[in-house]
Motif scaffolding. Structure first.
Motif, PDB file in Angstrom:
ATOM      1  N   LEU A 165       1.176  -0.893   0.124  1.00 13.69           N
ATOM      2  CA  LEU A 165      -0.338  -0.125  -0.101  1.00 13.69           C
ATOM      3  C   LEU A 165       0.847   0.805  -0.221  1.00 13.69           C
ATOM      4  CD1 LEU A 165      -2.769  -0.946   2.193  1.00 13.69           C
ATOM      5  CD2 LEU A 165      -3.357  -0.206   0.246  1.00 13.69           C
ATOM      6  N   VAL A 166       1.410   0.925   0.294  1.00 17.73           N
ATOM      7  CA  VAL A 166       2.868   2.058   0.870  1.00 17.73           C
ATOM      8  C   VAL A 166       3.369   2.278  -0.305  1.00 17.73           C
ATOM      9  CG1 VAL A 166       4.869   3.700   2.369  1.00 17.73           C
ATOM     10  CG2 VAL A 166       3.106   2.338   3.596  1.00 17.73           C
ATOM     11  N   SER A 167       3.745   1.501  -1.116  1.00 17.90           N
ATOM     12  CA  SER A 167       4.555   1.838  -2.362  1.00 17.90           C
ATOM     13  C   SER A 167       3.535   2.409  -4.073  1.00 17.90           C
ATOM     14  CB  SER A 167       5.033   0.536  -2.639  1.00 17.90           C
ATOM     15  OG  SER A 167       4.675  -1.131  -2.860  1.00 17.90           O
ATOM     16  N   GLU A 168       2.678   2.522  -3.881  1.00 18.01           N
ATOM     17  CA  GLU A 168       1.102   3.120  -4.412  1.00 18.01           C
ATOM     18  C   GLU A 168       1.511   4.643  -4.548  1.00 18.01           C
ATOM     19  OE1 GLU A 168      -2.314   1.898  -3.640  1.00 18.01           O
ATOM     20  OE2 GLU A 168      -1.433  -0.649  -3.645  1.00 18.01           O
ATOM     21  N   ALA A 174      -8.244   4.784   3.592  1.00 20.57           N
ATOM     22  CA  ALA A 174      -8.576   4.342   4.868  1.00 20.57           C
ATOM     23  C   ALA A 174      -8.775   2.508   4.473  1.00 20.57           C
ATOM     24  CB  ALA A 174     -10.417   4.091   3.762  1.00 20.57           C
ATOM     25  N   GLU A 175      -7.944   2.255   3.579  1.00 18.38           N
ATOM     26  CA  GLU A 175      -7.254   1.063   4.174  1.00 18.38           C
ATOM     27  C   GLU A 175      -5.831   0.670   4.647  1.00 18.38           C
ATOM     28  OE1 GLU A 175      -7.436  -2.912   2.721  1.00 18.38           O
ATOM     29  OE2 GLU A 175      -9.109  -1.910   2.099  1.00 18.38           O
ATOM     30  N   LEU A 176      -5.233   1.847   4.408  1.00 14.80           N
ATOM     31  CA  LEU A 176      -3.660   1.363   5.204  1.00 14.80           C
ATOM     32  C   LEU A 176      -4.451   1.996   6.454  1.00 14.80           C
ATOM     33  CD1 LEU A 176      -1.120   1.650   5.385  1.00 14.80           C
ATOM     34  CD2 LEU A 176      -1.182   5.167   5.293  1.00 14.80           C
ATOM     35  N   VAL A 177      -5.051   2.440   6.559  1.00 16.56           N
ATOM     36  CA  VAL A 177      -6.211   2.385   8.520  1.00 16.56           C
ATOM     37  C   VAL A 177      -6.209   1.404   9.105  1.00 16.56           C
ATOM     38  CG1 VAL A 177      -7.275   3.260  10.047  1.00 16.56           C
ATOM     39  CG2 VAL A 177      -6.511   4.520   8.530  1.00 16.56           C
ATOM     40  N   LYS A 178      -6.830   0.330   7.744  1.00 16.08           N
ATOM     41  CA  LYS A 178      -7.332  -0.940   8.767  1.00 16.08           C
ATOM     42  C   LYS A 178      -6.101  -1.755   8.398  1.00 16.08           C
ATOM     43  CE  LYS A 178     -10.559  -4.478   6.012  1.00 16.08           C
ATOM     44  NZ  LYS A 178     -11.557  -4.302   5.790  1.00 16.08           N
ATOM     45  N   VAL A 179      -5.264  -1.789   7.776  1.00 17.86           N
ATOM     46  CA  VAL A 179      -4.361  -3.070   7.665  1.00 17.86           C
ATOM     47  C   VAL A 179      -3.504  -2.067   9.335  1.00 17.86           C
ATOM     48  CG1 VAL A 179      -1.842  -3.326   6.868  1.00 17.86           C
ATOM     49  CG2 VAL A 179      -3.893  -2.915   5.079  1.00 17.86           C
TER      50      VAL A 179
END
Length: 234
Positions: A165-168, A174-179
């Motif tokens: 996700l961070v590399s995108e 929202a997805e980063l918070v979830k992970v």
């Protein structure tokens, strides 16, 4: 008016719902049991009377007895969970088999715990199955080890997800918070599992810590379990 406000306060209503569950009550008793175990040792070391220490030791034993009654037939829950995990072919293989082993282990642990309860009730001869406590602790150990494998695998999977996700170029917040939340939960669960392993290794005689340390460890994991149950309570 003031009484109505207190009676219908959302926190009180949630507490009532929480204590209305067997899991909630059992976890509260576990916390009291280990806290009493800690206090029985700590107060005696601090110079309090032997009677005071015995009072907390007695409370600890009563809490343990009550918990055994509350967990009667709970092995069926773990049997069902093990079966569901085994049938779930879409689950990650490591998570799948670790979940199966964990639930089978806890089924064995709680079954042995029920037999110990029968002994305390006088239904079973106390001289039968003298190694029952040791067998129960070995099952508990198996459940904790497989649970640890489960959490470490989750950490690995979620770390890879976070890295991707961070590399995108455009990060989905929202997805980063979830992970990140899943990573924190896995780390927290890993800590709790390691703390419980400290208890069971003492029970099995591989570690030789005092009752105060064991009681404190059990109190910590009980509070963590209570927090998780409270958060899940709607």
């Amino acid at each position: 008016m003031v009484l109505d406000t207190a009676v219908y306060h959302p926190s009180l209503l949630k507490l009532i719902r929480f204590l209305d569950t067997t899991a909630g009550r059992e976890k509260v008793l576990r916390g009291v049991q280990y806290l009493c175990r800690f206090l029985a040792f700590y107060l005696l070391r601090k110079g309090y009377t032997l009677e005071t220490s015995k009072l907390f030791s007695s409370l600890q034993k009563n809490m343990a007895f009550t918990r055994k009654a509350m967990r009667f037939l709970k092995p069926l829950n773990h049997l069902q969970d093990a079966s569901k995990a085994y049938d779930n072919k879409l689950m990650d293989p490591v998570l799948r088999y670790a979940t199966v082993v964990r639930n089978v282990s806890y089924m064995g642990y709680l079954s042995a715990d029920s037999l110990a309860w029968f002994k305390l009730l006088g239904v079973m001869d106390t001289k039968r199955l003298p190694q029952l406590s040791k067998v129960a602790n070995w099952f508990w150990f198996g459940g904790l080890i497989s649970g640890l494998v489960n959490e470490l695998r989750k950490l690995q999977i979620d770390t890879l997800k976070r890295t991707a996700l961070v590399s995108e170029e455009k990060v989905e917040q929202a997805e980063l918070v979830k992970v990140n939340s899943a990573l924190f939960a896995a780390k927290r669960k890993t800590f709790a599992t390691l703390t419980d392993l400290f208890i069971v290794l003492n029970n099995l005689g591989y570690l030789h810590n005092d009752e105060g340390a064991i009681g404190a460890a059990g109190t910590i994991t009980s509070v963590m379990g209570l927090q998780d149950l409270w958060k899940a309570c709607k």
